[in-house]
Design an enzyme around this catalytic site. Structure first.
Site, PDB file in Angstrom:
ATOM      1  N   LYS A 139      -2.153  -2.273 -14.431  1.00  0.00           N
ATOM      2  CA  LYS A 139      -1.815  -3.015 -15.150  1.00  0.00           C
ATOM      3  C   LYS A 139      -1.588  -4.033 -14.704  1.00  0.00           C
ATOM      4  CE  LYS A 139       1.099  -5.852 -16.463  1.00  0.00           C
ATOM      5  NZ  LYS A 139       0.784  -7.381 -16.137  1.00  0.00           N
ATOM      6  N   GLY A 191       2.750  -8.695  -5.896  1.00  0.00           N
ATOM      7  CA  GLY A 191       3.004  -9.636  -7.330  1.00  0.00           C
ATOM      8  C   GLY A 191       4.492 -10.628  -6.378  1.00  0.00           C
ATOM      9  N   THR A 193       8.665 -11.802  -5.332  1.00  0.00           N
ATOM     10  CA  THR A 193      10.067 -11.149  -4.904  1.00  0.00           C
ATOM     11  C   THR A 193      10.921 -10.669  -6.127  1.00  0.00           C
ATOM     12  OG1 THR A 193       9.376 -11.608  -2.815  1.00  0.00           O
ATOM     13  CG2 THR A 193      11.500 -10.890  -3.517  1.00  0.00           C
ATOM     14  N   GLY A 196       9.377  -8.143  -8.239  1.00  0.00           N
ATOM     15  CA  GLY A 196       9.756  -6.720  -7.470  1.00  0.00           C
ATOM     16  C   GLY A 196      10.363  -6.046  -6.787  1.00  0.00           C
ATOM     17  N   GLU A 213       4.868  -5.316  -2.378  1.00  0.00           N
ATOM     18  CA  GLU A 213       3.320  -6.201  -1.537  1.00  0.00           C
ATOM     19  C   GLU A 213       4.267  -7.367  -2.656  1.00  0.00           C
ATOM     20  OE1 GLU A 213       2.404  -5.827   1.196  1.00  0.00           O
ATOM     21  OE2 GLU A 213       2.492  -4.026   1.432  1.00  0.00           O
ATOM     22  N   CYS A 247      -0.462 -14.915  -1.600  1.00  0.00           N
ATOM     23  CA  CYS A 247       0.567 -14.893  -0.484  1.00  0.00           C
ATOM     24  C   CYS A 247       1.203 -15.022   0.880  1.00  0.00           C
ATOM     25  CB  CYS A 247       0.856 -13.328  -1.312  1.00  0.00           C
ATOM     26  SG  CYS A 247      -0.808 -12.288  -0.461  1.00  0.00           S
ATOM     27  N   GLU A 345       8.398 -20.198  -1.915  1.00  0.00           N
ATOM     28  CA  GLU A 345       7.513 -20.290  -2.305  1.00  0.00           C
ATOM     29  C   GLU A 345       7.133 -21.052  -3.585  1.00  0.00           C
ATOM     30  OE1 GLU A 345       5.672 -16.154  -3.943  1.00  0.00           O
ATOM     31  OE2 GLU A 345       4.479 -16.602  -1.852  1.00  0.00           O
TER      32      GLU A 345
HETATM   33  P1  NDP Z   1       4.030 -11.828 -11.184  1.00  0.00           P
HETATM   34  O1  NDP Z   1       5.265 -11.347 -10.029  1.00  0.00           O
HETATM   35  O2  NDP Z   1       4.729 -12.730 -11.656  1.00  0.00           O
HETATM   36  O3  NDP Z   1       3.335 -10.964 -11.517  1.00  0.00           O
HETATM   37  C1  NDP Z   1       3.507  -9.725 -10.618  1.00  0.00           C
HETATM   38  C2  NDP Z   1       1.862  -8.797 -12.004  1.00  0.00           C
HETATM   39  O4  NDP Z   1       3.674  -8.057 -12.271  1.00  0.00           O
HETATM   40  C3  NDP Z   1       1.673  -8.974 -12.945  1.00  0.00           C
HETATM   41  O5  NDP Z   1       0.709  -7.998 -13.730  1.00  0.00           O
HETATM   42  C4  NDP Z   1       2.767  -9.130 -14.529  1.00  0.00           C
HETATM   43  O6  NDP Z   1       2.497  -9.197 -15.769  1.00  0.00           O
HETATM   44  C5  NDP Z   1       3.566  -7.801 -13.941  1.00  0.00           C
HETATM   45  N1  NDP Z   1       5.485  -7.792 -14.339  1.00  0.00           N
HETATM   46  C6  NDP Z   1       5.918  -8.835 -14.826  1.00  0.00           C
HETATM   47  N2  NDP Z   1       7.290  -8.907 -14.471  1.00  0.00           N
HETATM   48  C7  NDP Z   1       7.330  -6.807 -14.343  1.00  0.00           C
HETATM   49  C8  NDP Z   1       8.294  -6.575 -14.970  1.00  0.00           C
HETATM   50  N3  NDP Z   1       9.506  -6.599 -14.866  1.00  0.00           N
HETATM   51  N4  NDP Z   1       7.896  -5.467 -14.324  1.00  0.00           N
HETATM   52  C9  NDP Z   1       6.926  -4.880 -13.990  1.00  0.00           C
HETATM   53  N5  NDP Z   1       5.544  -5.607 -13.895  1.00  0.00           N
HETATM   54  C10 NDP Z   1       6.241  -6.946 -14.053  1.00  0.00           C
HETATM   55  O7  NDP Z   1       3.492 -12.708  -9.769  1.00  0.00           O
HETATM   56  P2  NDP Z   1       2.576 -13.487 -10.212  1.00  0.00           P
HETATM   57  O8  NDP Z   1       1.194 -13.260 -10.646  1.00  0.00           O
HETATM   58  O9  NDP Z   1       2.927 -15.045 -10.377  1.00  0.00           O
HETATM   59  O10 NDP Z   1       1.162 -13.448  -8.646  1.00  0.00           O
HETATM   60  C11 NDP Z   1       1.825 -14.633  -7.711  1.00  0.00           C
HETATM   61  C12 NDP Z   1       3.195 -13.580  -6.678  1.00  0.00           C
HETATM   62  O11 NDP Z   1       2.355 -12.638  -6.125  1.00  0.00           O
HETATM   63  C13 NDP Z   1       3.477 -14.766  -5.306  1.00  0.00           C
HETATM   64  O12 NDP Z   1       5.084 -14.380  -5.534  1.00  0.00           O
HETATM   65  C14 NDP Z   1       2.818 -13.574  -4.286  1.00  0.00           C
HETATM   66  O13 NDP Z   1       3.415 -14.087  -3.023  1.00  0.00           O
HETATM   67  C15 NDP Z   1       2.377 -12.876  -4.592  1.00  0.00           C
HETATM   68  N6  NDP Z   1       1.433 -11.878  -3.486  1.00  0.00           N
HETATM   69  C16 NDP Z   1       2.158 -10.932  -2.970  1.00  0.00           C
HETATM   70  C17 NDP Z   1       0.802 -10.892  -2.418  1.00  0.00           C
HETATM   71  C18 NDP Z   1       1.277  -9.559  -1.057  1.00  0.00           C
HETATM   72  O14 NDP Z   1       0.310  -8.891  -0.662  1.00  0.00           O
HETATM   73  N7  NDP Z   1       2.383  -9.693  -0.272  1.00  0.00           N
HETATM   74  C19 NDP Z   1      -0.748 -10.549  -2.794  1.00  0.00           C
HETATM   75  C20 NDP Z   1      -0.836 -11.815  -3.739  1.00  0.00           C
HETATM   76  C21 NDP Z   1       0.251 -11.929  -4.011  1.00  0.00           C
HETATM   77  P3  NDP Z   1       2.442 -10.371 -16.111  1.00  0.00           P
HETATM   78  O15 NDP Z   1       0.742 -10.822 -15.671  1.00  0.00           O
HETATM   79  O16 NDP Z   1       3.013 -10.840 -18.024  1.00  0.00           O
HETATM   80  O17 NDP Z   1       3.115 -11.492 -15.572  1.00  0.00           O
END
Ligand code: NDP
Length: 452
Positions: A139, A191, A193, A196, A213, A247, A345
């Site tokens: 997804k 994504g 925290t 996550g 992550e 991130c 962040e």
């Molecule tokens: P989000 O946490 O908003 O979204 C990540 C994914 O999760 C998207 O596909 C999102 O869908 C989906 N999602 C949203 N809500 C839920 C839920 N309740 N249950 C399961 N999945 C869900 O992150 P962002 O897309 O805004 O990305 C930025 C974040 O990612 C930052 O905090 C960044 O630090 C982190 N990140 C971490 C990395 C690492 O390796 N540690 C690397 C890169 C980024 P939708 O698009 O619809 O919101």
């Protein structure tokens, strides 16, 4: 706009594929060959894939291209690893018992990814997951769904059986439906925290493992003995590369008080000369913020920063450029570690500069955050480099470097930056379970009332 029903169908399809003779009869070497073939397909489509990434998230085409160019290496690395994951024969302490371990896949892996480096972050998960023998449902982020669909097409072209990789595009509810689904065996998430934490809770409820992550607020520490020319480049790379939307952004810059003023002057000069513009133009150094909501988040934190600290450059939209999402590289000085711009962040081109007096103090400050993703250390003193990197609470520490990544080198978040390891040979362990097998060799069954 996939939803619960689509996730249901995708999970059922990946399950069918996982249980099929076609998938189960593949040897690990043959799975490796499939991954190699996928690497070939990606290699033949570098232009299309990198353009799809840039068009969706606005990051520099040159950066997206170099990410996509690196992907075949990732798939080939795990292709090679597929048939080198082995169990052990155990030196049993029990008489007549021959014991060994088997490595087995979990089954269907749910993969959920963000928008900032879509294909690369999916690859961190999919390559070891397939190498280990799992199938997957991906997804992708709502912002960047296209490249994931292209990847699934390439997987079919490479010879993956239908269902080995399903992609369901959609919003957070699709992600939630996937992470809470009771027919997946493992979830791998990158994504924020907060999200996550929900994914981890769902995994806990279903008693499945989760690799998470998550976010970061990484410290980039410059010691007075550093090569300052390199450290300035490292600071710029840490926060303005990818428009800060990474991130591992080095969003907290710690400067020793003796070099603070000179360093900030040089940093401001560089920030103000950065070429902002169309991310497809090869002269552009910094592209736009990815989308409206992210732009608003950056502006919100800059407003908070203006109340808390001293704005030395940026702090506003760049209205001289065509497009509404360009944000001026922004630097705050006089930041204290308990301020919101030092703890939360932002995920944009906003740098918080803090000062310190000595090594002990800066380690304490650097670790004083709920995150623990990455850190940078700039020093010419090798003893200090070793000392400080071992004391920093972060999953990766770069010394005289920043934002380096490779399929060979494992990392994972400390503290609220995550659970589990990605990259390197350790990552494949996240996608296998180990079973121990006991074989009695003499035909004598032990006393039924004595367990040991
Ligand atoms: P989000 O946490 O908003 O979204 C990540 C994914 O999760 C998207 O596909 C999102 O869908 C989906 N999602 C949203 N809500 C839920 C839920 N309740 N249950 C399961 N999945 C869900 O992150 P962002 O897309 O805004 O990305 C930025 C974040 O990612 C930052 O905090 C960044 O630090 C982190 N990140 C971490 C990395 C690492 O390796 N540690 C690397 C890169 C980024 P939708 O698009 O619809 O919101």
């Amino acid at each position: 706009m996939g939803g619960e029903e689509d996730i249901d169908r995708a999970v059922a399809s990946s399950r069918r594929c996982y249980e099929s003779d076609e998938w189960q009869s593949l040897t690990a070497t043959e799975r490796g060959e499939l991954l190699d073939a996928l690497a070939d397909e990606i290699e033949a489509n570098i232009d299309r894939l990198s353009r799809a990434e840039t068009l969706a998230n606005g990051k520099l085409l040159s950066a997206m291209r170099s990410q996509v160019e690196s992907l075949p290496g990732w798939y080939r690395y795990y292709a090679g690893l597929a048939d080198k994951v082995t169990g052990d024969t155990i030196q049993s302490d029990k008489e007549r018992m021959f014991t060994f371990t088997l490595t087995e896949p979990y089954g269907v892996v749910g993969v959920i990814t963000p928008w900032n480096s879509p294909l690369m972050l999916a690859t961190y998960k999919l390559a070891p997951a397939f190498a280990a023998g799992n199938t997957a449902v991906l997804k992708p982020s709502e912002i960047t769904p296209v490249s994931a669909i292209m990847l699934a097409e390439l997987a079919l072209d490479a010879g993956f059986p239908p269902g080995a990789l399903n992609v369901v595009t959609g919003y957070g509810d699709a992600g939630a439906a996937l992470s809470t689904h009771d027919n997946i065996d493992k979830v791998a998430f990158t994504g924020g925290t907060d999200t996550g934490s929900k994914v981890g809770a769902a995994a806990g409820k279903n008693i499945i493992p989760a690799t998470l992550e998550l976010g970061g607020k990484s410290a980039n520490i410059v010691f007075p003995d550093a090569d300052l020319d390199n450290a300035v480049v490292g600071a710029v790379k840490g926060i303005f590369a990818a428009t800060g939307q990474t991130c591992i952004a080095g969003s907290r810059l710690f400067l020793h008080e003796s070099i603070h003023d000179e360093f900030v002057d040089r940093l401001v000069e560089r920030a103000e000369s950065l070429a902002l513009g169309d991310p497809r133009d090869e002269n552009t150094e910094m592209g736009p913020v990815a989308f409206d909501g992210q732009f608003e988040k950056v502006q919100k934190y800059v407003d908070i920063g203006k109340e808390e600290a001293t704005l030395v450059t940026g702090g506003e939209q760049r209205t001289d450029l065509s497009g509404e999402l360009f944000y001026a590289p922004t630097i705050f000085t006089g930041v204290e570690n308990d301020m919101r711009i030092a703890q939360e962040e932002i995920f944009g081109p906003v740098l918080s500069v803090l000062t310190y007096e000595d090594e002990e103090e800066v380690i304490e400050l650097a670790n004083d955050t709920e995150y623990g993703l990455a850190a940078g250390v700039w020093t010419e003193n090798v003893r200090r480099a070793i000392r400080v990197s071992s004391k920093l609470e972060a999953g990766v520490v770069w010394v005289n470097a920043y934002r380096e990544s490779s399929f060979t080198t494992p990392s994972g978040g400390y503290k609220k930056s995550g659970i589990g390891i990605e990259k390197g040979k350790d990552a494949i362990e996240q996608y296998i379970q180990r079973k121990s097998v006991w074989i009695e060799t003499e035909g004598i069954v032990s006393d039924p009332f004595k367990l040991i």
